[in-house]
Design a protein around this motif. Sequence first.
Motif, PDB file in Angstrom:
ATOM      1  N   CYS A  11       0.566  -1.323   0.582  1.00 57.78           N
ATOM      2  CA  CYS A  11       0.018   0.384   0.325  1.00 57.78           C
ATOM      3  C   CYS A  11       0.946   1.531  -0.038  1.00 57.78           C
ATOM      4  CB  CYS A  11      -0.907  -0.038   1.259  1.00 57.78           C
ATOM      5  SG  CYS A  11      -0.199   0.478   3.070  1.00 57.78           S
ATOM      6  N   THR A  12       0.611   2.004   0.044  1.00 61.05           N
ATOM      7  CA  THR A  12       1.483   3.620  -0.308  1.00 61.05           C
ATOM      8  C   THR A  12       0.616   4.608   0.949  1.00 61.05           C
ATOM      9  OG1 THR A  12       0.130   4.307  -1.690  1.00 61.05           O
ATOM     10  CG2 THR A  12       1.715   3.122  -2.280  1.00 61.05           C
ATOM     11  N   PHE A  13       1.229   5.513   1.750  1.00 60.58           N
ATOM     12  CA  PHE A  13       0.515   5.836   2.566  1.00 60.58           C
ATOM     13  C   PHE A  13       0.491   7.447   1.764  1.00 60.58           C
ATOM     14  CE2 PHE A  13       1.679  10.261   5.117  1.00 60.58           C
ATOM     15  CZ  PHE A  13       1.398   9.560   6.232  1.00 60.58           C
ATOM     16  N   THR A  14      -1.311   7.953   2.470  1.00 60.67           N
ATOM     17  CA  THR A  14      -2.137   8.282   2.058  1.00 60.67           C
ATOM     18  C   THR A  14      -2.162   9.962   2.757  1.00 60.67           C
ATOM     19  OG1 THR A  14      -4.129   7.964   2.903  1.00 60.67           O
ATOM     20  CG2 THR A  14      -3.449   7.085   0.973  1.00 60.67           C
ATOM     21  N   GLU A  15      -2.976  10.830   2.439  1.00 58.07           N
ATOM     22  CA  GLU A  15      -2.887  11.923   3.355  1.00 58.07           C
ATOM     23  C   GLU A  15      -3.925  11.549   4.649  1.00 58.07           C
ATOM     24  OE1 GLU A  15      -2.149  15.742   4.348  1.00 58.07           O
ATOM     25  OE2 GLU A  15      -1.320  14.759   2.346  1.00 58.07           O
ATOM     26  N   ALA A  16      -4.945  11.198   4.713  1.00 56.73           N
ATOM     27  CA  ALA A  16      -5.685  10.347   5.411  1.00 56.73           C
ATOM     28  C   ALA A  16      -4.989   9.625   6.331  1.00 56.73           C
ATOM     29  CB  ALA A  16      -6.705   9.275   4.917  1.00 56.73           C
ATOM     30  N   ASP A  17      -3.805   8.840   6.272  1.00 60.85           N
ATOM     31  CA  ASP A  17      -2.672   8.166   6.938  1.00 60.85           C
ATOM     32  C   ASP A  17      -1.981   9.295   8.010  1.00 60.85           C
ATOM     33  OD1 ASP A  17      -3.084   5.102   6.373  1.00 60.85           O
ATOM     34  OD2 ASP A  17      -1.882   6.008   4.579  1.00 60.85           O
ATOM     35  N   ARG A  18      -2.079  10.731   7.647  1.00 65.77           N
ATOM     36  CA  ARG A  18      -1.538  11.613   8.263  1.00 65.77           C
ATOM     37  C   ARG A  18      -1.804  11.816   9.537  1.00 65.77           C
ATOM     38  NH1 ARG A  18       2.223  14.359   6.539  1.00 65.77           N
ATOM     39  NH2 ARG A  18       1.454  13.767   4.335  1.00 65.77           N
ATOM     40  N   PHE A  19      -3.419  11.545   9.533  1.00 63.44           N
ATOM     41  CA  PHE A  19      -4.255  11.841  10.778  1.00 63.44           C
ATOM     42  C   PHE A  19      -4.493  10.599  11.973  1.00 63.44           C
ATOM     43  CE2 PHE A  19      -5.417  14.662   7.189  1.00 63.44           C
ATOM     44  CZ  PHE A  19      -5.334  16.271   7.974  1.00 63.44           C
ATOM     45  N   LEU A  20      -3.374   9.758  11.619  1.00 61.63           N
ATOM     46  CA  LEU A  20      -3.395   8.718  12.057  1.00 61.63           C
ATOM     47  C   LEU A  20      -1.997   8.477  13.193  1.00 61.63           C
ATOM     48  CD1 LEU A  20      -5.057   6.225   9.945  1.00 61.63           C
ATOM     49  CD2 LEU A  20      -6.400   7.471  12.301  1.00 61.63           C
ATOM     50  N   SER A  21      -1.010   9.204  13.785  1.00 62.22           N
ATOM     51  CA  SER A  21       0.064   9.456  13.830  1.00 62.22           C
ATOM     52  C   SER A  21       1.168   9.119  13.529  1.00 62.22           C
ATOM     53  CB  SER A  21      -0.480   8.935  15.452  1.00 62.22           C
ATOM     54  OG  SER A  21      -0.447   7.231  15.112  1.00 62.22           O
ATOM     55  N   ARG A  22       1.266   8.984  11.788  1.00 60.41           N
ATOM     56  CA  ARG A  22       2.083   8.679  11.103  1.00 60.41           C
ATOM     57  C   ARG A  22       2.489   9.749  10.036  1.00 60.41           C
ATOM     58  NH1 ARG A  22      -1.746   4.273   8.936  1.00 60.41           N
ATOM     59  NH2 ARG A  22      -1.670   2.379  10.315  1.00 60.41           N
ATOM     60  N   SER A  23       2.873  11.015  10.956  1.00 56.32           N
ATOM     61  CA  SER A  23       2.628  12.021  10.217  1.00 56.32           C
ATOM     62  C   SER A  23       4.400  11.882   9.101  1.00 56.32           C
ATOM     63  CB  SER A  23       2.499  13.219  11.088  1.00 56.32           C
ATOM     64  OG  SER A  23       4.008  13.176  12.432  1.00 56.32           O
ATOM     65  N   LYS A  24       5.630  11.380   9.959  1.00 55.87           N
ATOM     66  CA  LYS A  24       6.766  11.675   9.231  1.00 55.87           C
ATOM     67  C   LYS A  24       7.028  11.049   7.581  1.00 55.87           C
ATOM     68  CE  LYS A  24       8.846  10.715  13.890  1.00 55.87           C
ATOM     69  NZ  LYS A  24       9.376   9.465  14.769  1.00 55.87           N
ATOM     70  N   SER A  25       6.047   9.858   7.272  1.00 56.46           N
ATOM     71  CA  SER A  25       6.301   9.667   5.940  1.00 56.46           C
ATOM     72  C   SER A  25       5.648  10.556   5.367  1.00 56.46           C
ATOM     73  CB  SER A  25       5.132   8.193   5.929  1.00 56.46           C
ATOM     74  OG  SER A  25       5.605   7.333   7.436  1.00 56.46           O
ATOM     75  N   THR A  26       5.535  10.490   3.952  1.00 50.83           N
ATOM     76  CA  THR A  26       4.941  11.278   2.641  1.00 50.83           C
ATOM     77  C   THR A  26       3.972  10.355   2.482  1.00 50.83           C
ATOM     78  OG1 THR A  26       7.057  10.789   1.476  1.00 50.83           O
ATOM     79  CG2 THR A  26       7.894  12.691   2.777  1.00 50.83           C
ATOM     80  N   VAL A  27       3.706  11.769   1.858  1.00 48.08           N
ATOM     81  CA  VAL A  27       2.399  11.096   0.434  1.00 48.08           C
ATOM     82  C   VAL A  27       3.076   9.797  -0.619  1.00 48.08           C
ATOM     83  CG1 VAL A  27       0.058  11.421  -0.776  1.00 48.08           C
ATOM     84  CG2 VAL A  27       0.576  12.628   1.483  1.00 48.08           C
ATOM     85  N   GLY A  28       2.466   8.625  -0.248  1.00 42.54           N
ATOM     86  CA  GLY A  28       2.846   7.940  -1.944  1.00 42.54           C
ATOM     87  C   GLY A  28       3.850   7.195  -1.300  1.00 42.54           C
ATOM     88  N   PHE A  29       4.357   6.976   0.116  1.00 45.84           N
ATOM     89  CA  PHE A  29       5.518   6.417   0.909  1.00 45.84           C
ATOM     90  C   PHE A  29       4.856   5.316   0.569  1.00 45.84           C
ATOM     91  CE2 PHE A  29       7.716   4.570   4.629  1.00 45.84           C
ATOM     92  CZ  PHE A  29       9.243   5.173   3.833  1.00 45.84           C
ATOM     93  N   ALA A  30       6.038   3.596   0.405  1.00 45.18           N
ATOM     94  CA  ALA A  30       5.431   2.644   0.200  1.00 45.18           C
ATOM     95  C   ALA A  30       6.144   1.704   1.443  1.00 45.18           C
ATOM     96  CB  ALA A  30       6.638   1.723  -0.188  1.00 45.18           C
ATOM     97  N   GLY A  31       4.749   0.970   2.356  1.00 44.40           N
ATOM     98  CA  GLY A  31       3.922   0.288   3.117  1.00 44.40           C
ATOM     99  C   GLY A  31       3.854  -1.213   2.726  1.00 44.40           C
ATOM    100  N   PHE A  32       2.548  -1.461   3.990  1.00 47.83           N
ATOM    101  CA  PHE A  32       2.176  -2.714   3.711  1.00 47.83           C
ATOM    102  C   PHE A  32       1.203  -2.246   4.862  1.00 47.83           C
ATOM    103  CE2 PHE A  32       5.533  -3.266   6.475  1.00 47.83           C
ATOM    104  CZ  PHE A  32       5.425  -4.157   7.639  1.00 47.83           C
ATOM    105  N   GLU A  33      -0.085  -3.023   4.161  1.00 49.96           N
ATOM    106  CA  GLU A  33      -1.837  -2.866   5.312  1.00 49.96           C
ATOM    107  C   GLU A  33      -2.080  -4.954   5.023  1.00 49.96           C
ATOM    108  OE1 GLU A  33      -4.446  -0.615   3.220  1.00 49.96           O
ATOM    109  OE2 GLU A  33      -4.371  -2.071   1.290  1.00 49.96           O
ATOM    110  N   CYS A  34      -2.974  -4.775   5.556  1.00 55.64           N
ATOM    111  CA  CYS A  34      -3.931  -6.320   6.284  1.00 55.64           C
ATOM    112  C   CYS A  34      -4.337  -6.538   4.572  1.00 55.64           C
ATOM    113  CB  CYS A  34      -4.551  -6.577   7.364  1.00 55.64           C
ATOM    114  SG  CYS A  34      -5.529  -7.638   7.849  1.00 55.64           S
ATOM    115  N   ARG A  35      -4.573  -7.680   4.001  1.00 56.70           N
ATOM    116  CA  ARG A  35      -4.661  -7.753   3.361  1.00 56.70           C
ATOM    117  C   ARG A  35      -6.562  -8.286   3.100  1.00 56.70           C
ATOM    118  NH1 ARG A  35      -3.192  -9.959  -1.456  1.00 56.70           N
ATOM    119  NH2 ARG A  35      -0.440  -9.797  -0.212  1.00 56.70           N
ATOM    120  N   HIS A  36      -6.812  -8.419   4.444  1.00 58.98           N
ATOM    121  CA  HIS A  36      -8.351  -9.028   4.621  1.00 58.98           C
ATOM    122  C   HIS A  36      -9.125  -8.031   5.264  1.00 58.98           C
ATOM    123  CE1 HIS A  36      -6.420 -13.166   4.944  1.00 58.98           C
ATOM    124  NE2 HIS A  36      -6.005 -12.311   5.598  1.00 58.98           N
ATOM    125  N   CYS A  37      -8.839  -6.247   5.652  1.00 60.03           N
ATOM    126  CA  CYS A  37      -9.589  -5.422   5.698  1.00 60.03           C
ATOM    127  C   CYS A  37      -9.002  -4.407   5.015  1.00 60.03           C
ATOM    128  CB  CYS A  37      -9.135  -5.270   7.574  1.00 60.03           C
ATOM    129  SG  CYS A  37      -8.268  -4.861   7.942  1.00 60.03           S
TER     130      CYS A  37
END
Length: 140
Positions: A65-91
């Motif tokens: 997955c990639t970091f989005t503007e919505a993620d910024r509000f979930l205490s992940r402010s150190k990342s930039t939009v588009g930063f690579a990551g991963f997420e649960c494939r079930h939810c």
Amino acid sequence: VIDPSKFDQDNAQSSMTKTRFAPSMAKMNASKKGGPKKEEYFVYPEDKSTITPYVYCLMRQVKPCTFTEADRFLSRSKSTVGFAGFECRHCNGHAGLGRYFPSTPKALSTNSTSQNIYSHIQKCRKCPQEVKDELKNLKN
């Protein structure tokens, strides 16, 4: 080891197609509108001989997955939009839970990252019970 590609969100058989994860996820995401496809994985059957069954099963539960503007509000402010990551494939990282953006290889390899993924999977309402049980057995 249970393969999550056999389950969709309704616990039914899925016909996911295996595709090899691109080496440069940021580059891949920039070239694809809408982000990564659901069938992408971090580990594949040919990787089983190089990692433990627990790590293999655990990493089959997440997708790119990639970091989005919505993620910024979930205490992940150190990342930039588009930063690579991963997420649960079930939810699909619903409500920001089950989304991870390790900033360094060391952060990715720490026990706390795998423990966070494991804890999320055990609580995830969309993850099949068979997967939770398999992970629990492999961890112990």
